[in-house]
Motif scaffolding. Structure first.
Motif, PDB file in Angstrom:
ATOM      1  N   GLU A 197      -7.326  -0.858   5.989  1.00  0.00           N
ATOM      2  CA  GLU A 197      -6.818  -0.731   4.621  1.00  0.00           C
ATOM      3  C   GLU A 197      -5.375  -1.188   4.535  1.00  0.00           C
ATOM      4  OE1 GLU A 197      -6.237   2.610   1.066  1.00  0.00           O
ATOM      5  OE2 GLU A 197      -7.236   3.150   2.962  1.00  0.00           O
ATOM      6  N   GLN A 198      -4.568  -0.863   5.552  1.00  0.00           N
ATOM      7  CA  GLN A 198      -3.169  -1.262   5.549  1.00  0.00           C
ATOM      8  C   GLN A 198      -3.044  -2.782   5.578  1.00  0.00           C
ATOM      9  OE1 GLN A 198      -0.907   0.313   8.824  1.00  0.00           O
ATOM     10  NE2 GLN A 198       1.037  -0.434   8.057  1.00  0.00           N
ATOM     11  N   GLU A 199      -3.848  -3.440   6.415  1.00  0.00           N
ATOM     12  CA  GLU A 199      -3.806  -4.897   6.490  1.00  0.00           C
ATOM     13  C   GLU A 199      -4.219  -5.525   5.161  1.00  0.00           C
ATOM     14  OE1 GLU A 199      -4.926  -5.681  11.201  1.00  0.00           O
ATOM     15  OE2 GLU A 199      -6.526  -5.320   9.735  1.00  0.00           O
ATOM     16  N   ALA A 200      -5.275  -4.986   4.563  1.00  0.00           N
ATOM     17  CA  ALA A 200      -5.763  -5.532   3.302  1.00  0.00           C
ATOM     18  C   ALA A 200      -4.726  -5.384   2.194  1.00  0.00           C
ATOM     19  CB  ALA A 200      -7.065  -4.834   2.909  1.00  0.00           C
ATOM     20  N   ARG A 201      -4.147  -4.201   2.089  1.00  0.00           N
ATOM     21  CA  ARG A 201      -3.164  -3.973   1.029  1.00  0.00           C
ATOM     22  C   ARG A 201      -1.915  -4.837   1.229  1.00  0.00           C
ATOM     23  NH1 ARG A 201      -4.496  -0.122  -2.408  1.00  0.00           N
ATOM     24  NH2 ARG A 201      -6.061   1.453  -1.825  1.00  0.00           N
ATOM     25  N   ALA A 202      -1.513  -5.031   2.489  1.00  0.00           N
ATOM     26  CA  ALA A 202      -0.343  -5.872   2.774  1.00  0.00           C
ATOM     27  C   ALA A 202      -0.609  -7.322   2.377  1.00  0.00           C
ATOM     28  CB  ALA A 202       0.014  -5.782   4.259  1.00  0.00           C
ATOM     29  N   THR A 203      -1.806  -7.811   2.644  1.00  0.00           N
ATOM     30  CA  THR A 203      -2.157  -9.187   2.288  1.00  0.00           C
ATOM     31  C   THR A 203      -2.199  -9.367   0.775  1.00  0.00           C
ATOM     32  OG1 THR A 203      -3.417  -9.504   4.327  1.00  0.00           O
ATOM     33  CG2 THR A 203      -3.946 -10.959   2.475  1.00  0.00           C
TER      34      THR A 203
END
Length: 287
Positions: free
Chosen positions: A270-276
């Protein structure tokens, strides 16, 4: 090392002067491919919106010039420069750069451009092609006066970036931390060719107000499905591309949750997705 740096700086100036002689506005670049001269306003307490009106160098692509004396002065002020940038969108050539990334997961950028050409019935003419140290390709084309081609990242397809007005291309002969930019075999005698009309239409999409967007739900569904179809190695790139399209079309905020969920299902955290998705939002805001 100092001798090598001086040689690289001398070669960069020589290449830059040669480009300027052909009507291509240039600026000195450091090994990081960034403009070599720092902003003269970097110590000001408040942001200064200056594009060179102050008369001092250090305004990035806005310093670009074809005047030999001015080119020499810029490189004299940045003796550490080992490369040069060529400003896009400037007369007389109104240069447009098609940047094809060949690093995974964008290794199919060339195939994506070929697919666009088949779909929209155009061919890339014989023109200048520069090979990057990583194996990518910069295709040089020219645009008509009065047509503004914006910069974009993966808007046409993942791995295809566009260098237009306000952007620059790293010139052949430049030395970066990754290596030397060089002309592709068989293109050294060519000049930049005119951009095909059909491709130019793709590069200059008409701006549409958010309220006038038709089929927003259908478009959002398509972007989510595009993310869900990602294989390992292309998940982040597909998510970024889809988020960019969503924000460009005014549905970024409402689609962010669905895109995040889709990305998590493909294996991103989720962190990677939101950062992207946040990166895509920032890029859209900057434009």
């Amino acid at each position: 090392m100092a001798t090598i740096d001086r040689q690289a700086a001398t070669l960069a100036l020589a290449h830059a002067l040669s480009a300027a002689e052909r009507g291509l506005p240039v600026i000195p670049l450091s090994r990081t491919k960034l403009p070599a001269l720092p902003s003269p306003h970097r110590d000001d307490p408040r942001p200064v919106l200056c594009r060179g009106e102050c008369g001092l160098p250090g305004h990035g692509v806005h310093d670009a010039t074809t005047d030999p004396a001015a080119v020499r002065a810029l490189f004299a002020a940045a003796p550490w420069a080992t490369g040069y940038g060529i400003a896009c969108g400037r007369p007389p050539h109104h240069l447009i750069g098609i940047d094809l990334d060949t690093k995974p997961p964008e290794a199919d950028a060339t195939a994506a451009l070929q697919h666009l050409a088949l779909r929209h019935l155009f061919t890339i003419p014989e023109t200048v092609v520069v090979i990057t140290p990583s194996g990518g390709r910069h295709i040089w084309l020219t645009g008509p006066p009065g047509t503004v081609v914006p910069n974009s990242a993966s808007r046409l397809a993942p791995g295809i970036d566009i260098r237009g007005a306000g952007g620059y291309l790293v010139g052949p002969g430049s030395l970066s931390t990754r290596g030397v930019y060089r002309l592709a075999p068989g293109t050294a005698h060519l000049g930049p060719a005119p951009c095909p009309r059909a491709l130019l239409d793709l590069l200059t999409p008409p701006s549409r107000p958010h309220a006038a967007q038709p089929h927003g739900d259908h478009q959002g569904h398509g972007l989510v499905q595009f993310v869900l179809a990602a294989h390992e190695g292309q998940r982040n790139t597909r998510l970024f591309w889809a988020a960019c399209r969503a924000y460009e079309n005014g549905i970024g905020e409402e689609l962010a949750g669905a895109l995040t969920s889709a990305a998590i299902r493909t294996g991103l955290t989720e962190q990677e997705a939101r950062a992207t998705i946040a990166s895509a939002a920032r890029m859209n805001a900057a434009r």
